[in-house]
Write a protein that holds these residues in place. Structure first.
Motif, short mmCIF file in Angstrom:
data_model
loop_
_atom_site.label_atom_id
_atom_site.label_comp_id
_atom_site.label_asym_id
_atom_site.label_seq_id
_atom_site.Cartn_x
_atom_site.Cartn_y
_atom_site.Cartn_z
N TRP A 174 0.83 -1.21 0.00
CA TRP A 174 0.00 0.00 0.00
C TRP A 174 0.86 1.26 0.00
O TRP A 174 0.60 2.21 -0.74
CB TRP A 174 -0.91 -0.01 1.23
N LEU A 175 1.92 1.26 0.83
CA LEU A 175 2.82 2.40 0.88
C LEU A 175 3.52 2.60 -0.46
O LEU A 175 3.67 3.73 -0.94
CB LEU A 175 3.85 2.21 2.00
N MET A 176 3.90 1.49 -1.06
CA MET A 176 4.56 1.57 -2.36
C MET A 176 3.60 2.12 -3.42
O MET A 176 3.98 2.94 -4.26
CB MET A 176 5.06 0.18 -2.76
N GLU A 177 2.35 1.68 -3.37
CA GLU A 177 1.37 2.17 -4.33
C GLU A 177 1.15 3.67 -4.18
O GLU A 177 1.07 4.41 -5.16
CB GLU A 177 0.04 1.43 -4.15
N MET A 178 1.03 4.15 -2.94
CA MET A 178 0.84 5.59 -2.71
C MET A 178 2.04 6.38 -3.24
O MET A 178 1.88 7.46 -3.82
CB MET A 178 0.65 5.86 -1.21
N GLY A 179 3.25 5.84 -3.05
CA GLY A 179 4.44 6.53 -3.54
C GLY A 179 4.48 6.61 -5.05
O GLY A 179 4.81 7.66 -5.62
N THR A 180 4.17 5.51 -5.71
CA THR A 180 4.19 5.52 -7.18
C THR A 180 3.07 6.39 -7.74
O THR A 180 3.26 7.06 -8.77
CB THR A 180 4.08 4.09 -7.74
N ARG A 181 1.91 6.40 -7.09
CA ARG A 181 0.85 7.30 -7.54
C ARG A 181 1.28 8.76 -7.44
O ARG A 181 0.95 9.58 -8.30
CB ARG A 181 -0.43 7.05 -6.74
N TRP A 182 2.00 9.07 -6.39
CA TRP A 182 2.50 10.44 -6.23
C TRP A 182 3.48 10.79 -7.36
O TRP A 182 3.41 11.88 -7.93
CB TRP A 182 3.16 10.60 -4.86
N MET A 183 4.37 9.87 -7.68
CA MET A 183 5.34 10.14 -8.74
C MET A 183 4.64 10.32 -10.09
O MET A 183 5.02 11.19 -10.88
CB MET A 183 6.37 9.01 -8.81
N ILE A 184 3.63 9.51 -10.37
CA ILE A 184 2.88 9.65 -11.62
C ILE A 184 2.13 10.98 -11.63
O ILE A 184 2.06 11.67 -12.66
CB ILE A 184 1.91 8.47 -11.79
N PHE A 185 1.58 11.36 -10.49
CA PHE A 185 0.88 12.65 -10.36
C PHE A 185 1.84 13.80 -10.65
O PHE A 185 1.50 14.73 -11.40
CB PHE A 185 0.29 12.77 -8.95
N VAL A 186 3.03 13.76 -10.07
CA VAL A 186 4.02 14.81 -10.30
C VAL A 186 4.40 14.87 -11.78
O VAL A 186 4.45 15.95 -12.39
CB VAL A 186 5.26 14.57 -9.42
N ALA A 187 4.67 13.71 -12.36
CA ALA A 187 5.07 13.67 -13.77
C ALA A 187 3.99 14.26 -14.67
O ALA A 187 4.28 15.06 -15.57
CB ALA A 187 5.37 12.23 -14.19
N GLY A 188 2.73 13.87 -14.44
CA GLY A 188 1.65 14.37 -15.27
C GLY A 188 1.46 15.87 -15.18
O GLY A 188 1.27 16.55 -16.19
N HIS A 189 1.52 16.41 -13.97
CA HIS A 189 1.29 17.85 -13.80
C HIS A 189 2.48 18.68 -14.28
O HIS A 189 2.29 19.76 -14.85
CB HIS A 189 0.97 18.16 -12.33
N ILE A 190 3.68 18.20 -14.04
CA ILE A 190 4.85 18.93 -14.53
C ILE A 190 4.89 18.91 -16.05
O ILE A 190 5.17 19.93 -16.70
CB ILE A 190 6.15 18.33 -13.95
N ALA A 191 4.59 17.76 -16.65
CA ALA A 191 4.62 17.64 -18.11
C ALA A 191 3.58 18.53 -18.77
O ALA A 191 3.75 18.94 -19.93
CB ALA A 191 4.39 16.19 -18.52
N ALA A 192 2.48 18.84 -18.06
CA ALA A 192 1.41 19.65 -18.63
C ALA A 192 1.72 21.15 -18.60
O ALA A 192 1.00 21.94 -19.22
CB ALA A 192 0.10 19.37 -17.89
N LEU A 193 2.77 21.55 -17.91
CA LEU A 193 3.10 22.97 -17.81
C LEU A 193 3.68 23.47 -19.14
O LEU A 193 4.37 22.74 -19.84
CB LEU A 193 4.10 23.20 -16.69
N ASP A 194 3.41 24.74 -19.44
CA ASP A 194 4.02 25.35 -20.62
C ASP A 194 5.54 25.41 -20.45
O ASP A 194 6.03 25.82 -19.40
CB ASP A 194 3.48 26.76 -20.83
N GLY A 195 6.25 25.04 -21.49
CA GLY A 195 7.71 25.05 -21.43
C GLY A 195 8.31 23.90 -20.67
O GLY A 195 9.49 23.93 -20.32
N ALA A 196 7.51 22.86 -20.42
CA ALA A 196 8.03 21.71 -19.67
C ALA A 196 9.12 21.00 -20.45
O ALA A 196 10.01 20.38 -19.86
CB ALA A 196 6.91 20.73 -19.35
N GLN A 197 9.08 21.06 -21.76
CA GLN A 197 10.05 20.35 -22.57
C GLN A 197 10.54 21.25 -23.70
O GLN A 197 9.75 21.81 -24.44
CB GLN A 197 9.41 19.08 -23.14
N GLY A 198 11.84 21.40 -23.77
CA GLY A 198 12.45 22.16 -24.86
C GLY A 198 13.23 21.24 -25.78
O GLY A 198 13.55 20.10 -25.44
N TYR A 199 13.52 21.74 -26.96
CA TYR A 199 14.22 20.93 -27.97
C TYR A 199 15.46 21.68 -28.44
O TYR A 199 15.46 22.91 -28.56
CB TYR A 199 13.29 20.64 -29.15
#
Length: 690
Positions: free
Chosen positions: A472-497
């Motif tokens: 359960w603790l592991m699941e909560m941790g991985t859900r948090w990491m996926i949450f962070v990745a999704g929200h950071i990736a959605a920001l403008d300028g999250a990825q440059g080339y």
């Protein structure tokens, strides 16, 4: 004539510096070996016996000088020996893994043993087979391994012998001259063909009883499936990837979010994962033994903990599989734990140097892989930072240290690792994560404090049926990491080339950085200068004006608005072109740009007062005569007739492209091809010996 005193003094100083440098030979060893290995891979053609003989003679002469020369001459002699040894090691490794490569397109029955299950970049399940049988193909010409992309349905487990009907083809070459060559990776993986199978995969026979060669793979799949059954959605897939190395359950959307946020390294087992797991086991065992009271004072608790951590890392390696990145991470961890056993500092430049030498001895080709470059860049950067940070942290107010040291240490670690690996990631992948520092500061601590320890605890408690709280603790941790990745990736300028640098930039930058760390005085200044030169070359890098795919499926012309495509086909090559251009556009967007016009079977554009024509379809060969004039560049996705008059144009038809590979024109109409006659490598289809 008398030698000037200043020159004599300078020479004496240089001699003393060379004598003193002998004590740092272990630090210079991976640099020298890397120069030799890199020289082999960057050589314009496959080195033959004359080149090998020269290397042997130079190495022998260097060895003699190392033993017999005056003190000041022994250090440069040792470097010469290591450079020659690195080059010869790479030559031997390339020939030792030689295996047949398919030389034609094959369609028919394929039978073999499953040795790996993974997922492609397009979110399709894949299997790798060995012990192959191909209908109508002699055994001596049958590849050692093939990789198949599968249709819908669950994949077979490793160890099972299966049969299906599949399309196979030779490993494809680079998308453009000087680009990443999949054939080289396939050569060292002994992968002789790739393809797809839409037909059902039938089990011919189960794993052979007593065959333990793939037992770890089967255990990995079993553990992965069990974890995904207990944790719903992508949290289970990411947790399985962290603990077992099985990434087949991770969807494309999750992978894309991880890449855009700068967290993709989390789902690929590396030194970070191995270090966290070994570090947790080391700390748990050492502090657990400390509870024994006075008896612990008589025990070598530190060494016992190191042995326990090494055993845990070995089991982790066995379960996670023999991927190159996992093996590299294990070697780095094992060397550091061995340093503890021999009463040496675990985190030191010498330990990292020994780990790098060990990796290159086992797999010299690792030097060309982004994982090797980024792992060691990050580790060296953190070790260099450790001393100044420790001294600075002692100056913080005593009351604030418990709060400031962890927070500032985490921020500084993320910054240093990002700075060290950023140029490598940008050069290799053409991407820069704008908010990678924030994402890593939010996700990596959770991974180290909660996810990885919970995984270890769950593994220990699972046989007793008590793993639920840890999972359960592991699941909560991985859900948090996926949450962070999704929200950071959605920001403008999250990825440059960024534009792909020239072939000399990354090696020059890497060697300059390594020498700047281990060198002294003038040598360090020269190394910093090399880094500056590499940065200047990168800023001045230019892209080909015209690119032609190796099969003639697509043509890309650079315009002020970006590269415009003649057709949306050849998706892999086109995506590689746009990435190297530093262009975030999709192939569909590039196709819609203004440049090429005309019907689908005859697309044309004007470049430098000449016409570029892309012909395809059944009518393509017949249309060559009408467009081949006034110095036009004609690309035909087919075979031109033998009676065609092509004196008025430059014709690239399929037979010619099959020989040349992808083609690039610069702004001066100078031509480069992927496969130059007389300069083929072992992994080039026409350069191998099978």
């Amino acid at each position: 004539m008398a030698v000037p005193l200043w020159l004599s003094a300078r020479a004496a100083g240089w001699g003393a510096a060379l004598i003193a440098a002998r004590t740092d030979l272990v630090l210079w060893a991976p640099i020298a070996m890397g120069l030799g290995i890199g020289g082999y891979f960057s050589w314009p053609g496959e080195p033959g016996w004359p080149e090998v003989l020269v290397l042997v003679l130079l190495g022998t002469a260097g060895l003699a000088a190392w033993i017999l020369a005056p003190e000041a001459g022994r250090f440069p002699s040792a470097l010469l020996v290591l450079v020659c040894f690195g080059a010869l090691l790479a030559v031997w490794r390339a020939h030792s893994v030689a295996a047949p490569v398919l030389t034609f397109r094959y369609y028919g029955p394929v039978e073999g043993r499953v040795i790996e299950v993974d997922r492609s970049a397009r979110d399709k399940l894949r299997i790798t087979l060995d012990q192959l049988v191909l209908s109508g193909v002699a055994m001596e010409k049958t590849p050692a391994r093939v990789r198949l992309t599968l249709g819908p349905g669950p994949p077979p487990e490793p160890g099972f012998r299966v049969m299906t009907t599949a399309h196979l083809q030779p490993p494809p070459g680079p998308a453009e001259p000087g680009g990443w060559d999949f054939r080289r990776m396939a050569w060292f993986a002994r992968l002789g063909a790739v393809g797809s199978a839409q037909a059902p995969v039938l089990v011919v026979e189960p794993p052979v009883p007593g065959d333990w060669s793939l037992a770890g793979d089967r255990l990995r799949r079993s553990l992965s499936q069990a974890m995904q059954a207990r944790m719903e959605g992508q949290a289970g897939a990411v947790a399985a990837a962290l603990m077992t190395g099985d990434r087949s359950g991770i969807e494309t959307a999750t992978n894309d979010a991880m890449r855009a946020s700068g967290l993709y390294h989390i789902v690929s087992i590396s030194g970070l994962h191995m270090g966290m797991l070994a570090g947790f086991v080391f700390a748990a065992v050492r502090y657990g033994l400390a509870l024994a009271g006075s008896a612990a004072l008589c025990w070598p608790t530190k060494k016992i903990a190191a042995v326990a951590a090494l055993i845990a890392a070995t089991v982790y390696l066995w379960i996670a599989g023999p991927e190159v990145a996992t093996q590299r991470a294990y070697i780095m961890t094992a060397v550091m734990l061995a340093a503890v056993l021999f009463d040496r500092r675990a985190l030191s430049l010498r330990t990292v140097a020994l780990a790098a030498v060990a990796v290159m001895l086992l797999r010299p080709e690792s030097l060309t892989e982004p994982g090797f470059q980024m792992s060691f860049a990050a580790t060296v950067g953190l070790i260099v930072m450790l001393g100044p940070w420790t001294r600075w942290a002692q100056r913080l107010p005593a009351r604030l240290r418990p709060v400031l040291v962890p927070v500032l240490g985490l921020a500084l670690t993320s910054v240093v690792a990002g700075v060290a690996t950023g140029p490598v990631a940008a050069a290799q992948f053409g991407r820069v994560s704008g908010y990678g520092l924030i994402a890593n500061m939010l996700a990596v601590p959770v991974m180290g404090v909660a996810v990885m320890p919970a995984g270890v605890i769950a593994a220990v408690l699972a046989p007793f049926g008590l793993a639920a709280p840890a999972l359960w603790l592991m699941e909560m941790g991985t859900r948090w990491m996926i949450f962070v990745a999704g929200h950071i990736a959605a920001l403008d300028g999250a990825q440059g080339y960024v534009v792909q640098p020239g072939p000399a930039v990354l090696p020059l930058m890497a060697v300059g950085a390594a020498v700047a760390v281990v060198g002294r005085g003038v040598v360090r200044g020269v190394a910093v200068g090399a880094i500056v030169v590499a940065a200047g070359l990168w800023l001045a890098a230019s892209r080909p004006a015209l690119l032609i795919a190796s099969g003639g499926q697509a043509v890309g012309l650079m315009t002020p608005a970006g590269r415009v495509l003649s057709k949306p086909g050849a998706e892999f090559a086109v995506a590689e072109w746009l990435q190297a251009d530093g262009d975030a556009s999709s192939p569909a967007t590039a196709f819609a740009r203004i440049g090429f016009e005309g019907p689908r079977a005859q697309r044309s554009a004007v470049w430098e007062n000449h016409v570029v024509v892309h012909l395809s379809g059944k009518a393509g060969p017949e249309a060559v005569r009408a467009v081949c004039h006034d110095g036009a560049i004609v690309i035909l996705a087919g075979r031109a007739g033998a009676d065609q008059d092509v004196a008025g144009c430059t014709l690239w038809d399929l037979p010619r492209l099959n020989q040349s590979g992808a083609v690039a024109y610069d702004t001066r109409r100078q031509v480069r091809v992927t496969d130059v006659p007389g300069r083929l490598r072992l992994w080039s289809l026409r350069g191998n010996r099978f």
